[in-house]
Design an enzyme around this catalytic site. Structure first.
Site, mmCIF file in Angstrom:
data_model
loop_
_atom_site.group_PDB
_atom_site.id
_atom_site.type_symbol
_atom_site.label_atom_id
_atom_site.label_comp_id
_atom_site.label_asym_id
_atom_site.label_seq_id
_atom_site.Cartn_x
_atom_site.Cartn_y
_atom_site.Cartn_z
ATOM 1 N N PHE A 198 0.875 -1.177 0.000
ATOM 2 C CA PHE A 198 0.000 0.000 0.000
ATOM 3 C C PHE A 198 0.917 1.234 0.000
ATOM 4 C CE2 PHE A 198 -2.085 -3.347 2.494
ATOM 5 C CZ PHE A 198 -3.304 -3.491 1.853
ATOM 6 N N ASP A 258 0.513 -0.207 5.172
ATOM 7 C CA ASP A 258 -0.143 1.059 5.507
ATOM 8 C C ASP A 258 -1.360 1.220 4.590
ATOM 9 O OD1 ASP A 258 -0.732 3.538 6.567
ATOM 10 O OD2 ASP A 258 0.859 4.580 5.486
ATOM 11 N N CYS A 288 -4.927 4.323 9.291
ATOM 12 C CA CYS A 288 -5.395 5.709 9.323
ATOM 13 C C CYS A 288 -6.904 5.770 9.565
ATOM 14 C CB CYS A 288 -5.040 6.423 8.019
ATOM 15 S SG CYS A 288 -5.801 5.682 6.565
#
Length: 175
Positions: free
Chosen positions: A6, A79, A119
């Site tokens: 990612f 991520d 996130c």
């Protein structure tokens, strides 16, 4: 060998190259993002010539393919984009975070490292920690959490609003 899954613009991979990684695999679904990652790698001046490999496609499918092919890496960063954007996405999102970490942990060579980030404002850090622990158990890996990170002071969290602490990361050693 480092895998930046990612990767978007390749921040983790470029940092690994600065730290001495010789071979970096950038994995992302976006061709323009991979182009940025390659540009970022080659615009930096390193003491060595790191080799950057760009792999475009669905990260979970490609991680599974790499596992089936017996690939191993000394450092992996996962991520992903927020898998839990709304409360109604929670069940599917938790499964996606679990699958991501399970696959990544299976690709880390013994003594290597995993950086697992999220996130999603709807995924507390403690939940990500439990997911990593369950994933390690599923793939029969012993781990140590070396560090836990969060967003910097330019994105302060509000004590009455836990969702403002949306960035979280764990640095894990795989034994």
């Amino acid at each position: 060998r480092m895998l930046d899954a990612f990767s978007y613009a390749g921040g983790f991979g470029v940092a690994a190259a600065a730290g001495g990684a010789k071979e970096i695999f950038f994995l992302d679904a976006s061709a323009p993002a991979l182009k940025l990652a390659a540009e970022n790698l080659y615009r930096n001046e390193f003491a060595h010539e790191p080799e950057g490999r760009l792999i475009e496609g669905d990260a979970l499918a490609l991680l599974a393919d790499m596992k089936n092919e017996g690939e191993k890496f000394g450092l992996i960063s996962v991520d992903p984009p927020a898998f839990i954007k709304r409360k109604k996405d929670e069940e599917a999102g938790l499964a996606a975070y679990f699958r991501t970490n399970e696959l990544a942990l299976g690709l880390v060579e013994p003594g290597g490292y995993l950086i697992s980030s999220s996130c999603s404002q709807h995924l507390p850090a403690d939940s990500l920690r439990r997911i990593i622990q369950r994933a390690a158990s599923r793939v029969s890996r012993s781990i140590q959490i070396l560090a836990e990170g969060r967003q910097g002071s330019d994105h302060p969290g509000h004590p009455a609003m836990p969702e403002t602490e949306y960035l979280k990361a764990f640095i894990i050693r795989v034994l």
